[in-house]
Each structure stands twice: as C-alpha cells, then as structure tokens.
Design an enzyme around this catalytic site. Structure first.
Site: not given
Length: 358
Positions: A25, A101, A22-23, A59, A323, A182
């Site tokens: 940050c 992403q 999973s993306p 992201a 994640g 976002y």
C-alpha cells in the site's frame, strides 16, 4: 542458472524470473478518486527496470467503499483503466510482467493514511460507512454494519468487473486479496464471522464468498490469465483462522481455477504475538504447496539474494515475493543477480553501471 533467475510459466504467461515485487500500500492517489498517477508510474516502473520478474501493484479496490483509505487506488470505474495502462505498458517495455491485487477492505476501510492521522475518516472528510461479515469493529476503527445476504452477490460482481478492467488495463495477472484482515479474510475467519446463514458457521460457508469470487473472476478473464490468491495462513490465536483451513480452502480455489497461492499471515486482529524473523512465513507457503500441488509464493523478511535462492532451492516454494527490500532498493533484482553471478539483461541505458559478477 540460479533458481531465483530461472523463468516460470503460469498458464500462458512466461515470467523471466522468480523474484517478484510484493503488493504494498502506498496511499498516494491524491485526487481521492482511486486514479493512479505519475508517482505510481515511477514507483512500479523503477522496480521493473530493477530486475523484478513481476511487479504486483498494491491493493486496489473493487468498489469505492472497498478502499482502505480515500487515497488508495481502484479498478471500480472505467476512467481508472487508462492511467493503469500507462504503467503496465511501461513495465512490459522493461521485459517484466505486471499483476494487480484486487481487494475489498471491509471493516478496515475508510481509514486515514499514515501521514493524515489515525482511525476512521469522517464522512465530512471523504470517509464512508463500512460493512463486514458481522458488525464487530476492528480495534480503533468505527464499527461496520453487517452485510445482508442479498448484498453479497454485488461483492462478487464487483470483483468480476474489476478483473475485466484489469485485463483492459494491460495487467498480466490478478491476485485476489483474501488476507490481512480485509473483507474476504473477515468472512473466512471464525473470529470475525459470526453469521448463521449460508456465509457463516462451517468452513465451507465461511469460504463461500471467496469461492464465488474465484469462480466468477476465472469466468470473466478466461483460461489464459493467471489468477493468484493471497491468504493469511494464521490469525495467531487459538480458535481463529489457521494453516489447515487455509490449505483446505486453497484446494477448493485450485479446483475453481486459481493458479498460485501467496502465503502471508496475521492482520485480522490486534494484540497477537507474531514470531517474526528472516523467512518466518516460508513454512506457510511450503504447507500450501504440499496440500494443493499448486505454485506458491513465499513472502516475509526475505532481504538478500542468497536467502532468496535458498528459499527456492531447498524448499517447496516456486516464487519469492519481496516488499521492503524493494522499497530500500528499487534495483534489488539487478544487485541480486550480480551477487548470484546470474547473467541477466540490464536496461541498456544502465549498462555502464553494471555490477561485475560476484
């Protein structure tokens, strides 16, 4: 063969299994110019070596002011392409596929990273003015200004241009980030979108920006490249964004060429009660699957091989995104295969350490 380690084909892309990274940050672009470096190569590359079918990068902003923080990556400038290409080439060499992403933080931009403080970053320290659907601030951050209707086409163009750069950087797929509070989520939710023009009010208006982006991204990348969308299925508050709205907008996105929906939740506002627990968001993905017939990915506290296999085998989910477990163990994919007695290829350099079948 286990479902988790069976291949899946989306458009022209064959992905070796359904266990994807999973993306997440990382806030690790130290030059504050959105350019990734060796840290990202090791971080993302190790998960590809660790058995993931797809590794989706965090992201990444479509414009400088679209970054969450000054330390977040982007694809808004041509000099950001080559450093990403080093990473996607390595991921491909490991037999995995890559995704990115594409995102715009909107009113949640220009923030500190966890190690630098909290709240908004001042302009004198590299911060910037944020903007959103309307001018209401996210709690603890500076108030944004409301985007004029004349500025919105530039947002669409920024996503389209970033998608083209993602192709040049060697990414196999693109995920449009419309979740977690976002910018695109800010337009979708009636809580954060109080506009009275073509981009506010009824659902079709609040969804207009996302739909324009999906159409232009699909046009930019052509018919072969998969396009995913991440939604927050609910704001967890009455009168906010919810599953029914998610499903309807997903249907519209599907008609415009979106291939897979990645269903998360929350992030728009603070102070809500989120009923977390193992697999707590799987039902969101299953609902979107029933509504659209598209491929869907489940995410959220999926932490072991047996659980992931059950999510895929017993429900309507096509892919599992993991994640935190991949943060704890970059080689979670190799371990999961051993636990499920799935015969998969290991990096030849690591064969001596191969786990025996469970």
């Amino acid at each position: 063969m286990t479902k988790l380690f069976s291949p899946i084909k989306i458009r022209d892309l064959e992905i070796k299994n359904r266990l994807w990274v999973s993306p997440m940050c990382m806030y690790s672009c130290e030059g504050q110019d959105g350019i990734v470096g060796q840290w990202h190569l090791v971080h993302l590359g190790s998960r590809a070596m660790g058995g993931a079918g797809m590794v989706i990068a965090e992201a990444s902003a479509v414009s400088p002011e679209g970054r969450i923080s000054p330390w977040c990556p982007g694809l808004y400038a041509d000099n950001q392409i080559a450093p990403w290409k080093v990473i996607t080439d390595f991921i491909r060499e490991q037999g995995a596929t890559s995704g990115i992403q594409l995102a715009h933080a909107g009113r949640k931009g220009s923030t500190h990273r966890p190690t630098s403080g909290s709240g908004s970053v001042a302009a004198s320290d590299g911060g910037w003015e944020t903007y959103s659907a309307t001018s209401e601030a996210f709690q603890g951050l500076d108030a944004p200004r409301m985007l004029s209707i004349g500025e919105i086409p530039r947002i669409v163009a920024d996503f389209s241009s970033a998608a083209l750069r993602a192709q040049k950087a060697g990414f196999d797929s693109i995920e449009i980030h419309a979740a977690h509070g976002y910018l695109l989520h800010q337009f979708l939710s009636p809580i954060s979108n109080k506009r009275d023009d073509l981009y506010g009010g009824p659902l079709e208006n609040r969804a207009r920006l996302l739909l324009e982006i999906v159409a232009q991204v699909r046009k930019a990348v052509g018919e072969q490249m998969p396009v995913f969308i991440r939604f927050s299925s609910t704001d967890y508050v009455e009168g906010g964004w919810d599953q029914d709205q998610t499903n309807q907008v997903a249907k519209w996105c599907r008609e415009l060429g979106a291939d897979l929906f990645d269903l998360s939740s929350g992030g728009l506002i603070t102070g809500v009660k989120i009923p977390t627990g193992p697999g707590y968001q799987v039902e969101f993905a299953e609902s979107a699957k029933r509504a659209t017939g598209a491929d869907v990915a489940a995410v959220g506290q999926i932490t072991n091989a047996t659980q992931a296999e059950q999510v895929l085998s017993e429900g309507l989910v096509d892919v599992v995104l993991v994640g935190r477990e991949f943060l704890r163990d970059p080689y979670f994919g190799l371990r999961a295969a051993a636990e499920l007695s799935a015969d998969i290829q290991w990096p030849h350099q690591y064969e001596r350490g191969r786990w025996p079948s469970a």
